[in-house]
Structures are given as structure tokens and as C-alpha cells.
Scaffold this active site. Structure first.
Site, PDB file in Angstrom:
ATOM      1  N   ASP A  63       1.068  -0.996  -0.186  1.00  0.00           N
ATOM      2  CA  ASP A  63       0.202   0.236  -0.013  1.00  0.00           C
ATOM      3  C   ASP A  63       0.634   1.116   0.273  1.00  0.00           C
ATOM      4  O   ASP A  63       2.114   1.164   0.113  1.00  0.00           O
ATOM      5  CB  ASP A  63      -1.251   0.018   1.666  1.00  0.00           C
ATOM      6  CG  ASP A  63      -2.067  -0.899   0.565  1.00  0.00           C
ATOM      7  OD1 ASP A  63      -1.628  -1.289   0.060  1.00  0.00           O
ATOM      8  OD2 ASP A  63      -2.918  -0.884   2.075  1.00  0.00           O
ATOM      9  N   HIS A  99       3.854  -2.147   2.732  1.00  0.00           N
ATOM     10  CA  HIS A  99       3.575  -1.112   2.492  1.00  0.00           C
ATOM     11  C   HIS A  99       4.340  -0.763   1.379  1.00  0.00           C
ATOM     12  O   HIS A  99       6.254  -1.646   1.680  1.00  0.00           O
ATOM     13  CB  HIS A  99       3.248   0.256   3.695  1.00  0.00           C
ATOM     14  CG  HIS A  99       2.503   0.131   4.248  1.00  0.00           C
ATOM     15  ND1 HIS A  99       2.760  -1.079   5.634  1.00  0.00           N
ATOM     16  CD2 HIS A  99       1.314   0.403   4.524  1.00  0.00           C
ATOM     17  CE1 HIS A  99       1.017  -1.002   5.744  1.00  0.00           C
ATOM     18  NE2 HIS A  99       0.085  -0.103   5.136  1.00  0.00           N
TER      19      HIS A  99
HETATM   20 ZN    ZN Z   1      -2.461   2.773   3.967  1.00  0.00          ZN
END
Ligand code: ZN
Length: 499
Positions: A289, A435
């Protein structure tokens, strides 16, 4: 002239004599012919219609007659026969050898399994009873390299009139790639959501064509979730569905339904997926992400490329606009077969926004992604996982949460990420959250991908996971929450969602 006449007369009489004698001969010939026909006919009738057997010799004939009456016309491979007479149970197997080791092994296993289950079932029968199991096959050449082998088994039982009658039938299908020998599964050939489409078509088709014969439970056998719903063969660009006797109908005959693209629009995939994902084997989806991120996104892509792996990137519209080489990065992801999803524009908590603002978050990101790769994503992940049915409708995509949280944003520690993944139990069907922002995450990726592969996991995108593992259509608008990405049949799985 007189001599001529006499001669003619004589020859006339002579001729008459011949005619008379020929008449007699013809009569005798006809009688003999009739006798031959009657005797031969009775013999032939007995030969072809003899619906029973008494010993090894007559069972062999009986089985071979059955094999030739059910001969396969497409003939992939070479027929193998195995005939064994017994009391009360006799077995006649006729199955193909296709000269691909792995497939021939599978065919043999299926044939053997049928045989053993038949023999086991009739073990207790008395010697006066008579049971015959007969196996024949159909084979097909499908589009691209697909080949199909359909093993058809019937069981016959002697009735009080001395004739054998079919009491049951079974079908098993093997679809495979002729070049590589790898198995082909329906989801590789059909578009996601295919079972729903086939169900609707079959329901109508069966009601129309087998109105009076339909069994009470026929819907069970065309049900989208039923594992029995797997007997497809691929014939050119058509699909042939088989239903064994006493399933959709109250009748022991096998039913075949042939369906083409024009019968069900959008049923077939244009191409069989080139990455050859095997739905029967474990798979896991890595997701990253908050990107694209300067430096680390490229590093993660390098690692994926080196391992011939893919992942799913939930990107922020704002980052796509601000990161200098985002254009290159997104195009590269797309080319590699990785997936790009929306993660909103500026990472707000969607629950605090008005519907108009939520829509703006979606639209701006769609626009940014489309301008780089040419199309709008079909998935989104709400920031902080804060999404619901309503935000999903506004985003007009499937919402994807996760089942393993690596907490990489919190610990920023490679070993910690690795530890969490390795301690998450069975990962099959799971979606792992990471991430794009941290070098520690990229470093963890470098170690975890080879480890996952060594454990037998296929690395897939989220859309592939939805299609291949869960038989979901990733293009629909649906909320896939924290509880979704856990295969239902893995009851011994002890991992819990961490978020
Ligand atoms: Zn996020």
C-alpha cells in the site's frame, strides 16, 4: 434356312431346358439363402444381442463388443484394454494412453480407483449374481493446447430375466495441456463467475429438454458451489458437460450438454492464463500500500522480477502525481503482470468524509492511474481498512482488506515482517498487507518470496486469488472484509486476523 430353323428350334428347346432347370436352381438357391439368413441371423442376433456371458471367453467378447459400440471418434492417444472375468464381478476397462507420463498416471489412477470401488462394493455378492463394470472414454482436442479425456464407467447387473441391465454410470474428466502435460482447470478457460452463468443456462436447458426425467435434486448437480460440477471437456471452442446417470435425471444414462460461446456470452477467457496458475495448489497474494514510493517501489519490483513473482499495489493518487518516475513504475507493474488498485487520493479516513468527497478520492485516483496504464483499476483498498458497502458502491470497485498484517509500518524491521509471515500458519488463500514506503519491507520481500515459493505457494495478484481460489468475479462491486481471505475448508488453520 431350315437347318438354321431346326437348330434354332433345338437351341430353343435347349434354352427352355436351361430356363426350367435354372428355375429349380433358383428355388433351391433361395431356400438355401433363406436358411443361411435365418441361421446366420439368429447367430448374429445372438452374437450382437447376447446380453450376458458365462465364462472368461464370453466375457471378453462381451466387453469388447461394448468397447467397440462406445468407440471414441477423436481418439487422443491409444486405447489400452484390461479385461478380467470374475464371479460375481467382472471388469472391462478401455482407457487411453496419451504418452504424457503425468497424465497417463492420472488416467491409470482414476481407472484403478473406479475398479477398486466397484470390486469393493460387490465383494459380498453371491456367485450366482453377475456384475460387470465397463469403462470406455471420449477424448477431445480443445482450443490452444487443451486436450480432454472423459472416462465413462457403467455398472451392469444381471436381472431375473437373465439379461444385464445398466444400474449406474460415472464420469471423470481430465483436462490437460498437450505440450506440457500440466492440468487445465475450468477457471483457466472460463471467465470468473462462469459457474453462475453455466448454472442459469443449464437450469433452463435441462427443464426444456429433460422435463419429465428431471430428478428432484437436479439443481444440486448444476450448483455453482458444488465440487461435483467439474466434468467439462473442451471440444474445439465448445465445452461439453457430462452428467452421470441418476444425477440430474432419474435415469442411468449419462447426459451430455454441448455449449458454445454464442450460447453463453462472455463465458470463455480469450486466452488461457499465461502464468498457468494451478487452482488446486496453494497460493498467496502480497499487497503493498501507499505507493508509488521513490526508490523502494522500484526495489520491490526488481525483487519480484528476479523471482518471476507478482504482487498487488494499492496506490495513492497523490503519490502517482508527485513521485517523479511513477509513470515508469506503474507501466512496469502492469507489464510484469502485477496488479494496481486504488488506495484513495490522499489517504483520508473515508468514514469522516461526505459521499461527494469519497467520490472525489476515487475519481482523482482513477484518473491518475488511467493516464499511466490506460485503464481504471477494478479493486480498491480503503485507507486504514475503513470502508464498507457504501464506500464500495461509491468507489464502484471491489474493496480488498487483508488476512495477514505484517505491521511493517510500525516495526520497520525486516526480521519482524518475515517472522509474522512465517508464523501465520497456512497461508493458502491469504492476502498479506505490507507497504511500499519502507526499505525494511523491500528487504523482507527479498527473503520472503523465495521462502514462500519453497513452501509451494504460488504468488498471485488479488484478482487472480479471487478467481482461482474463491471463484469470485473480481470485476464486481463487493466488499471483501477481514474474514474473507481464509479458505473455508482449512479448519486446522490457527491464524487469526491481526487487524
Ligand atoms: Zn495505507
Amino acid at each position: 434356312m431350315a437347318r438354321y430353323a431346326k437348330h434354332t428350334f433345338r437351341s430353343g428347346r435347349y434354352t427352355n431346358g436351361i430356363v426350367r432347370r435354372r428355375g429349380m436352381g433358383r428355388y433351391i438357391f433361395l431356400v438355401i439363402l433363406i436358411v443361411i439368413l435365418v441361421v446366420g441371423g439368429v447367430f448374429l442376433f445372438k452374437f450382437f444381442d447376447s446380453n450376458s456371458y458365462d465364462d472368461e471367453n464370453s466375457f471378453t467378447k462381451y466387453a469388447k463388443r461394448y468397447f467397440s459400440s462406445a468407440q471414441d471418434s477423436n481418439s487422443i492417444g491409444k486405447a489400452q484394454q484390461e479385461i478380467k472375468y470374475g464371479k460375481p464381478s467382472s471388469v472391462g476397462l478401455n482407457y487411453p494412453k496419451v504418452k504424457i507420463n503425468s497424465i497417463d498416471k492420472q488416467i491409470k489412477i482414476l481407472a484403478e480407483r473406479e475398479k477398486q470401488s466397484f470390486l469393493g462394493e460387490h465383494e459380498q455378492g453371491s456367485k450366482d449374481e453377475k456384475f460387470a463394470m465397463l469403462m470406455t472414454y471420449d477424448s477431445y482436442k480443445g482450443k490452444q493446447n487443451i486436450a480432454s479425456v472423459v472416462l465413462k464407467t457403467v455398472v451392469r447387473e444381471e436381472k431375473t430375466n437373465g439379461k444385464l441391465e445398466q444400474v449406474s454410470s460415472k464420469v471423470s474428466v481430465l483436462n490437460f495441456d498437450k505440450e506440457t502435460g500440466s492440468r487445465i482447470y475450468p477457471i483457466m478457460v472460463f471467465e470468473p463467475g462462469y459457474q453462475e452463468k453455466l448454472y442459469r443456462y443449464l437450469d433452463e436447458y435441462l427443464k426444456k429438454n429433460y422435463k419429465d426425467k428431471l430428478s428432484k435434486n437436479y439443481k444440486k448437480y448444476i450448483d455453482v458451489k458444488s465440487s461435483k460440477f467439474e466434468n467439462f471437456a473442451f471440444d474445439g471452442d465448445k465445452v461439453v458437460l457430462y452428467f452421470a446417470g441418476n444425477t440430474v435425471t432419474d435415469d442411468s444414462q449419462t447426459i451430455k450438454v454441448t455449449i458454445s460461446e454464442s450460447d453463453i456470452k462472455g463465458l470463455f477467457r480469450k486466452n488461457i492464463n499465461s502464468r498457468k496458475i494451478d487452482p488446486s495448489k496453494p497460493m498467496v497474494a502480497l499487497t503493498y500500500d501507499d505507493g508509488p514510493a521513490e526508490g523502494t517501489t522500484a526495489k520491490i519490483l526488481d525483487i519480484l522480477e528476479q523471482n518471476k513473482a507478482v504482487a498487488t499495489f494499492f496506490e495513492l493518487g497523490k503519490n502517482i502525481e508527485n513521485v517523479s518516475d511513477s509513470d515508469k513504475l506503474l507501466k512496469r507493474m502492469d507489464r510484469m503482470g502485477s496488479e494496481i488498485g486504488s488506495h484513495s487520493y490522499s489517504h483520508p479516513n473515508l468514514f469522516t468524509l461526505t459521499d461527494e468527497k469519497v467520490k472525489e478520492q476515487s475519481d482523482l485516483t482513477d484518473k491518475a492511474i488511467k493516464s499511466r496504464i490506460g485503464y481504471v483499476p477494478t479493486l480498491y483498498r480503503p485507507p486504514y481498512g475503513n470502508g464498507n458497502e457504501k464506500t464500495t458502491k461509491i468507489f464502484n470497485k471491489s474493496a480488498i482488506l487483508w488476512s495477514v498484517d505484517t505491521l511493517d509500518w510500525k516495526h520497520r524491521n525486516k526480521d519482524n515482517v518475515i517472522k509474522i509471515i512465517k508464523n501465520s500458519g497456512n497461508l493458502d488463500g491469504k492476502v498479506i498487507l505490507m507497504h511500499s514506503l519502507y526499505d525494511s519491507t523491500a528487504e523482507a520481500t527479498k527473503e520472503i518470496i523465495p521462502w514462500l515459493k519453497a513452501q509451494g505457494y504460488q504468488l498471485v495478484t488479488v484478482s487472480e486469488m479471487l478467481s482461482y481460489k474463491y471463484n469470485e468475479d473480481p470485476k464486481q462491486v463487493k466488499f471483501y472484509g477481514y474474514n474473507f481471505f481464509y479458505p473455508k475448508d482449512k479448519s486446522n488453520d490457527k491464524t487469526k486476523k491481526s487487524n
